[in-house]
Design a protein around this motif. Structure first.
Motif, PDB file in Angstrom:
ATOM      1  N   TYR B 293      -9.182 -17.647  -3.843  1.00  0.00           N
ATOM      2  CA  TYR B 293      -8.579 -18.058  -5.113  1.00  0.00           C
ATOM      3  C   TYR B 293      -9.100 -17.121  -6.192  1.00  0.00           C
ATOM      4  CZ  TYR B 293      -7.270 -22.274  -2.634  1.00  0.00           C
ATOM      5  OH  TYR B 293      -6.718 -23.129  -1.727  1.00  0.00           O
ATOM      6  N   GLN B 294      -8.164 -16.537  -6.900  1.00  0.00           N
ATOM      7  CA  GLN B 294      -8.561 -15.568  -7.932  1.00  0.00           C
ATOM      8  C   GLN B 294      -8.501 -16.238  -9.302  1.00  0.00           C
ATOM      9  OE1 GLN B 294      -6.376 -11.666  -7.993  1.00  0.00           O
ATOM     10  NE2 GLN B 294      -5.785 -12.371 -10.035  1.00  0.00           N
ATOM     11  N   HIS B 295      -9.630 -16.290  -9.990  1.00  0.00           N
ATOM     12  CA  HIS B 295      -9.675 -16.829 -11.352  1.00  0.00           C
ATOM     13  C   HIS B 295     -10.044 -15.680 -12.269  1.00  0.00           C
ATOM     14  CE1 HIS B 295      -9.711 -21.002  -9.883  1.00  0.00           C
ATOM     15  NE2 HIS B 295     -10.476 -20.537  -8.888  1.00  0.00           N
ATOM     16  N   GLU B 296      -9.275 -15.511 -13.332  1.00  0.00           N
ATOM     17  CA  GLU B 296      -9.583 -14.408 -14.239  1.00  0.00           C
ATOM     18  C   GLU B 296      -9.577 -14.907 -15.668  1.00  0.00           C
ATOM     19  OE1 GLU B 296      -6.449 -11.729 -12.978  1.00  0.00           O
ATOM     20  OE2 GLU B 296      -7.959 -10.425 -12.071  1.00  0.00           O
ATOM     21  N   VAL B 297     -10.571 -14.470 -16.431  1.00  0.00           N
ATOM     22  CA  VAL B 297     -10.648 -14.831 -17.841  1.00  0.00           C
ATOM     23  C   VAL B 297     -10.701 -13.529 -18.624  1.00  0.00           C
ATOM     24  CG1 VAL B 297     -11.956 -16.044 -19.602  1.00  0.00           C
ATOM     25  CG2 VAL B 297     -11.902 -16.927 -17.286  1.00  0.00           C
ATOM     26  N   GLY B 298      -9.855 -13.413 -19.642  1.00  0.00           N
ATOM     27  CA  GLY B 298      -9.835 -12.150 -20.361  1.00  0.00           C
ATOM     28  C   GLY B 298      -9.527 -12.301 -21.833  1.00  0.00           C
ATOM     29  N   LEU B 299      -9.718 -11.230 -22.542  1.00  0.00           N
ATOM     30  CA  LEU B 299      -9.438 -11.199 -23.969  1.00  0.00           C
ATOM     31  C   LEU B 299      -8.639  -9.934 -24.264  1.00  0.00           C
ATOM     32  CD1 LEU B 299     -10.170 -12.757 -26.604  1.00  0.00           C
ATOM     33  CD2 LEU B 299     -12.008 -11.116 -26.909  1.00  0.00           C
ATOM     34  N   ASN B 300      -7.491 -10.122 -24.921  1.00  0.00           N
ATOM     35  CA  ASN B 300      -6.631  -8.983 -25.247  1.00  0.00           C
ATOM     36  C   ASN B 300      -6.598  -8.737 -26.753  1.00  0.00           C
ATOM     37  OD1 ASN B 300      -5.662  -8.298 -22.715  1.00  0.00           O
ATOM     38  ND2 ASN B 300      -4.032  -9.835 -22.808  1.00  0.00           N
ATOM     39  N   ALA B 301      -6.538  -7.496 -27.128  1.00  0.00           N
ATOM     40  CA  ALA B 301      -6.208  -7.157 -28.519  1.00  0.00           C
ATOM     41  C   ALA B 301      -4.717  -6.849 -28.548  1.00  0.00           C
ATOM     42  CB  ALA B 301      -7.002  -5.942 -28.962  1.00  0.00           C
ATOM     43  N   LEU B 302      -4.008  -7.372 -29.560  1.00  0.00           N
ATOM     44  CA  LEU B 302      -2.560  -7.210 -29.624  1.00  0.00           C
ATOM     45  C   LEU B 302      -2.169  -6.391 -30.844  1.00  0.00           C
ATOM     46  CD1 LEU B 302      -1.319 -10.883 -29.223  1.00  0.00           C
ATOM     47  CD2 LEU B 302      -1.361  -9.178 -27.450  1.00  0.00           C
ATOM     48  N   PHE B 303      -1.148  -5.591 -30.675  1.00  0.00           N
ATOM     49  CA  PHE B 303      -0.540  -4.897 -31.807  1.00  0.00           C
ATOM     50  C   PHE B 303       0.933  -5.253 -31.768  1.00  0.00           C
ATOM     51  CE2 PHE B 303      -4.188  -2.598 -30.374  1.00  0.00           C
ATOM     52  CZ  PHE B 303      -4.918  -2.477 -31.545  1.00  0.00           C
ATOM     53  N   ALA B 304       1.445  -5.824 -32.856  1.00  0.00           N
ATOM     54  CA  ALA B 304       2.787  -6.404 -32.791  1.00  0.00           C
ATOM     55  C   ALA B 304       3.651  -5.947 -33.943  1.00  0.00           C
ATOM     56  CB  ALA B 304       2.710  -7.919 -32.796  1.00  0.00           C
ATOM     57  N   ARG B 305       4.920  -6.189 -33.792  1.00  0.00           N
ATOM     58  CA  ARG B 305       5.900  -5.926 -34.850  1.00  0.00           C
ATOM     59  C   ARG B 305       6.921  -7.060 -34.780  1.00  0.00           C
ATOM     60  NH1 ARG B 305       8.902  -1.406 -37.838  1.00  0.00           N
ATOM     61  NH2 ARG B 305       9.648  -2.954 -39.271  1.00  0.00           N
ATOM     62  N   SER B 306       7.206  -7.671 -35.925  1.00  0.00           N
ATOM     63  CA  SER B 306       8.118  -8.819 -35.951  1.00  0.00           C
ATOM     64  C   SER B 306       9.495  -8.408 -36.440  1.00  0.00           C
ATOM     65  CB  SER B 306       7.592  -9.890 -36.910  1.00  0.00           C
ATOM     66  OG  SER B 306       6.408 -10.403 -36.417  1.00  0.00           O
ATOM     67  N   TYR B 307      10.503  -8.998 -35.842  1.00  0.00           N
ATOM     68  CA  TYR B 307      11.874  -8.788 -36.296  1.00  0.00           C
ATOM     69  C   TYR B 307      12.523 -10.154 -36.484  1.00  0.00           C
ATOM     70  CZ  TYR B 307      11.118  -4.110 -34.501  1.00  0.00           C
ATOM     71  OH  TYR B 307      10.617  -2.856 -34.258  1.00  0.00           O
ATOM     72  N   THR B 308      13.108 -10.408 -37.651  1.00  0.00           N
ATOM     73  CA  THR B 308      13.828 -11.654 -37.852  1.00  0.00           C
ATOM     74  C   THR B 308      15.300 -11.385 -37.586  1.00  0.00           C
ATOM     75  OG1 THR B 308      12.223 -12.357 -39.467  1.00  0.00           O
ATOM     76  CG2 THR B 308      14.342 -13.471 -39.497  1.00  0.00           C
ATOM     77  N   ILE B 309      15.810 -11.969 -36.519  1.00  0.00           N
ATOM     78  CA  ILE B 309      17.182 -11.691 -36.110  1.00  0.00           C
ATOM     79  C   ILE B 309      18.134 -12.620 -36.866  1.00  0.00           C
ATOM     80  CG2 ILE B 309      18.747 -11.518 -34.145  1.00  0.00           C
ATOM     81  CD1 ILE B 309      16.406  -9.543 -34.130  1.00  0.00           C
ATOM     82  N   THR B 310      17.891 -13.910 -36.774  1.00  0.00           N
ATOM     83  CA  THR B 310      18.651 -14.882 -37.557  1.00  0.00           C
ATOM     84  C   THR B 310      17.615 -15.813 -38.164  1.00  0.00           C
ATOM     85  OG1 THR B 310      18.836 -16.499 -35.808  1.00  0.00           O
ATOM     86  CG2 THR B 310      20.556 -14.842 -35.889  1.00  0.00           C
ATOM     87  N   LYS B 311      18.116 -16.805 -38.880  1.00  0.00           N
ATOM     88  CA  LYS B 311      17.193 -17.745 -39.510  1.00  0.00           C
ATOM     89  C   LYS B 311      16.356 -18.473 -38.464  1.00  0.00           C
ATOM     90  CE  LYS B 311      18.915 -20.831 -42.371  1.00  0.00           C
ATOM     91  NZ  LYS B 311      19.597 -21.528 -43.454  1.00  0.00           N
ATOM     92  N   TRP B 312      16.902 -18.653 -37.284  1.00  0.00           N
ATOM     93  CA  TRP B 312      16.206 -19.462 -36.282  1.00  0.00           C
ATOM     94  C   TRP B 312      15.604 -18.660 -35.144  1.00  0.00           C
ATOM     95  CZ3 TRP B 312      19.056 -18.631 -31.932  1.00  0.00           C
ATOM     96  CH2 TRP B 312      20.383 -18.281 -32.124  1.00  0.00           C
ATOM     97  N   LEU B 313      15.693 -17.344 -35.210  1.00  0.00           N
ATOM     98  CA  LEU B 313      15.118 -16.545 -34.125  1.00  0.00           C
ATOM     99  C   LEU B 313      14.319 -15.373 -34.670  1.00  0.00           C
ATOM    100  CD1 LEU B 313      14.850 -15.686 -31.133  1.00  0.00           C
ATOM    101  CD2 LEU B 313      17.007 -14.494 -31.374  1.00  0.00           C
ATOM    102  N   ASP B 314      13.040 -15.323 -34.264  1.00  0.00           N
ATOM    103  CA  ASP B 314      12.196 -14.167 -34.554  1.00  0.00           C
ATOM    104  C   ASP B 314      11.830 -13.522 -33.234  1.00  0.00           C
ATOM    105  OD1 ASP B 314      11.440 -14.493 -37.529  1.00  0.00           O
ATOM    106  OD2 ASP B 314      11.124 -16.469 -36.664  1.00  0.00           O
ATOM    107  N   ILE B 315      11.834 -12.219 -33.217  1.00  0.00           N
ATOM    108  CA  ILE B 315      11.396 -11.526 -32.009  1.00  0.00           C
ATOM    109  C   ILE B 315      10.167 -10.713 -32.363  1.00  0.00           C
ATOM    110  CG2 ILE B 315      12.001  -9.829 -30.256  1.00  0.00           C
ATOM    111  CD1 ILE B 315      14.852 -10.667 -30.461  1.00  0.00           C
TER     112      ILE B 315
END
Lengths: 227, 421
Positions: B293-315
């Motif tokens: 059984y493989q158990h892994e614990v990790g920490l990621n650094a994220l670099f993101a960019r947001s796009y608002t497509i419609t009022k109800w959807l963000d990518i």
């Protein structure tokens, strides 16, 4: 496999024209029938413009001060003669009948707009008491050498300054017009046309041939524009 | 009886649709509660009675409150407006949509913009029918156009107009202050990126040793190898020499992002890998199962960019880089009838107590209604140990370390809940 797919995609793109493509004519949904005997024409007194007038004066032997007036007068007459030959019942209405209306722009395509004087909604143009049912409004008739309609009518390009070209391989005409339903006051058909008449040494016969071609093109487009 | 009542219902609905007028187009103008309806007609003679229209509106639309209806005398006395009204009478047509009915006269265009929240109801007698159009301040094109059948019964005509054109939902009329505030409000698509957004989610995925778009032979020597006699394999640098690599993956994510740009994500990943025993080796006859059984614990650094497509959807598109610790828990059992395991079983391979490694990859979060997210992730993870420890005098005698460098590719899809501060 992927490479092939990319090539096919690129070819499809070229064939369908991913670049800018223009529509140069626009028909009203209710343009169902071409007017023939009931057509009138207006705008011809002011529509004709000669560019590079000095060049034309030199080549055609006009006086350089009067070339604008004389050459456009000549072209107007050739144009009207050809139109009258095509539409025997053609009536000419003075420009003043539509010049009293403000200048408006009309959308032909996403990037193509024509400017002209259009009668007000609810107001019919009268010609000495009678109401002509259909009026061909000639907005602009530009005569020059090696000019094309994109640089005059694509509003994204007309604002760009470009170097003045001095070539004269073709005698060019760019014209815009609208077929106006005078009874219901709606534009039935609008178009921007372009004529390229190849020349080696320009003569008055070339001028006449190009203007006649422009008049013929109007007739063809009026037929093709019917829904 | 049932069939009879159905027939009656059918007849009633057919009759209702025959009575109702035709709508050529409807751009759904706002229908206000307690509206002011201004009746504008080019004919001079009004085809309906304003008072009766008000009563019809009240009858057909219970949400409309107390409407006020009157003849729009200001426009009926205005030349530009009357020219347009006459023009519209001839031009309302089922084939023409609103852009062909555009008001061109600048003076009338200006008047339309000053309507505030009054509704202009245009009615024009057209022989057997009455042409109808509705204008509001937001557009110089008519918002609605259509026609109703003409009758001399003004009550019936009012009812027909009310049911055809005024049956929608109503909205409360705004006060002067609210109108002013609405004008100053930013565009609905404009929004400030929240200073902090967090999420929690679970995802399922798949991992394999072979990284897509790389040559097979990079990993083949590891994935094709088998374990003989509980410990013998070709080499031991990758764990994929010992255990299966193509397995499903379950992971839990807890993350946050600042200013939609930089973030951290805590992950836990779980997978079960079977040991690749060589079935031809008779020593395994005693074995029931052997998994890790493989158990892994990790920490990621994220670099993101947001796009608002419609009022109800963000990518949100992101790339991540992180580290992880991997733990392998052995699960082995002999068959019930085996009393004493073989010698080889007792000296079988042992993995390190923990491996450390890195993660690199990218993904996308599709956040619906600011809270409910679907996340896609893909990347490469590694696990290994420091191979270059100082040599000791008995280094040659020491057993080699299993899993010096193990790399796999993974992809996962998950459900997330997002909230922003």
């Amino acid at each position: 496999m992927f490479k092939k797919f990319a090539i096919v995609l690129a070819i499809a793109c070229i064939l369908t024209g991913c670049g800018p493509s223009y529509h140069w004519t626009k028909s009203h949904p209710l343009y169902k029938q071409v007017p023939y005997s009931s057509l009138s024409i207006t705008g011809t007194e002011n529509a004709f413009i000669l560019t590079r007038s000095k060049w034309f004066a030199k080549k055609l032997g006009f006086d350089s001060l009067n070339v604008q007036k004389e050459a456009t007068k000549f072209c107007e007459q050739v144009f009207l003669d050809e139109m009258k030959r095509a539409y025997p019942g053609l009536k000419q209405i003075p420009d003043s009948s539509i010049l009293r209306f403000p200048e408006e722009s009309q959308k032909i395509d996403d990037r193509v707009f024509i400017k002209g004087h259009f009668p007000e909604q609810g107001v019919s143009v009268t010609d000495g008491g009678s109401v002509p049912p259909y009026i061909l409004i000639l907005h602009e008739f530009i005569i020059g050498t090696d000019i094309n309609r994109v640089i005059f009518y694509d509003y994204e390009i007309i604002r760009q300054e470009s170097a003045e070209k001095k070539t004269s391989n073709n005698l060019s005409i760019v014209l815009s017009y609208t077929l106006w339903d005078n009874v219901n006051q709606r534009p039935l058909f609008s178009a921007v046309d372009e004529i390229q008449h190849p020349i080696t040494k320009i003569t008055m016969d070339d001028m006449k041939a190009a203007v006649t071609e422009a008049a013929k093109k109007i007739r063809i487009h009026l037929y093709e524009g019917v829904r | 009886m049932k069939r009879f009542s159905f027939a009656i219902l059918l007849i009633i609905s057919l009759a209702a649709s025959a009575l109702a007028g035709d709508v050529y187009f409807n751009k759904h103008p706002v229908l206000w509660e307690n509206p002011d309806i201004l009746i504008w007609t080019p004919d001079g003679e009004n085809p309906i009675d304003p008072k009766e229209l008000c009563l019809s509106l009240k009858r057909t639309n219970s949400g409309i409150g107390t409407p006020k209806c009157r003849v729009f005398g200001e426009w009926e006395r205005d030349t530009a407006a009357m020219h347009y009204a006459k023009w519209l009478q001839k031009n309302i047509d089922p084939e023409l949509d609103e852009e062909y009915l555009h008001i061109r006269h600048p003076a009338l265009m200006a008047k339309v913009q000053q309507l505030e929240d009054n509704i202009v109801l245009y009615l024009a007698d057209n022989g057997n029918t009455v042409n109808v159009a509705i204008f509001d301040e937001t557009s110089t094109n008519p918002k609605v156009a259509g026609r109703v059948t003409k009758t001399n019964d003004k009550i019936a005509l009012g009812d027909e107009i009310a049911s055809t054109f005024f049956s929608g939902k109503t909205k409360r009329r705004l006060s002067k202050e609210e109108r002013k505030k609405l004008l100053d409000e930013p565009d609905e698509y404009y929004k400030e990126v929240p200073s902090f957004r967090a999420w929690a989610g679970v995802s399922i995925g798949y991992s394999q040793a072979h990284i897509p778009l790389t040559p097979d032979d990079w990993t083949e020597s590891h994935t094709k190898s088998k374990v003989r006699n509980y410990r013998i394999t070709k080499d031991s640098v990758s764990l994929w020499n010992f255990i299966e690599d193509e397995d499903p993956l379950l992971s839990v994510h807890l993350g946050g992002i600042w200013y939609g740009f930089i973030g951290l994500e805590l992950i836990y990943r779980f997978a079960k890998h079977r040991v690749k025993i060589d079935e031809t080796d008779s020593v395994y006859e005693e074995l029931d199962h052997w998994n890790f059984y493989q158990h892994e614990v990790g920490l990621n650094a994220l670099f993101a960019r947001s796009y608002t497509i419609t009022k109800w959807l963000d990518i949100d598109l992101f790339a991540f880089l992180g580290f992880q610790y991997s733990f392998y828990v052995e699960d082995i059992a002999l068959k019930d009838e085996v009393k004493k395991p073989s010698k080889a079983y007792n000296v079988r391979i042992r993995f390190e107590s923990a491996y450390k490694g890195g993660l690199i990859g990218g993904g996308a979060q599709f956040v619906f209604f600011k809270h409910y997210g679907i996340a896609l992730r893909t990347g490469i993870s590694s696990r290994g140990r420091d191979m270059y420890v100082d040599p000791t005098p008995d280094a040659a005698a020491a057993p080699s370390v299993i899993g010096g460098s193990t790399i796999d590719w993974f992809a996962s899809v998950g459900l997330e809940y997002h909230w922003s501060l």
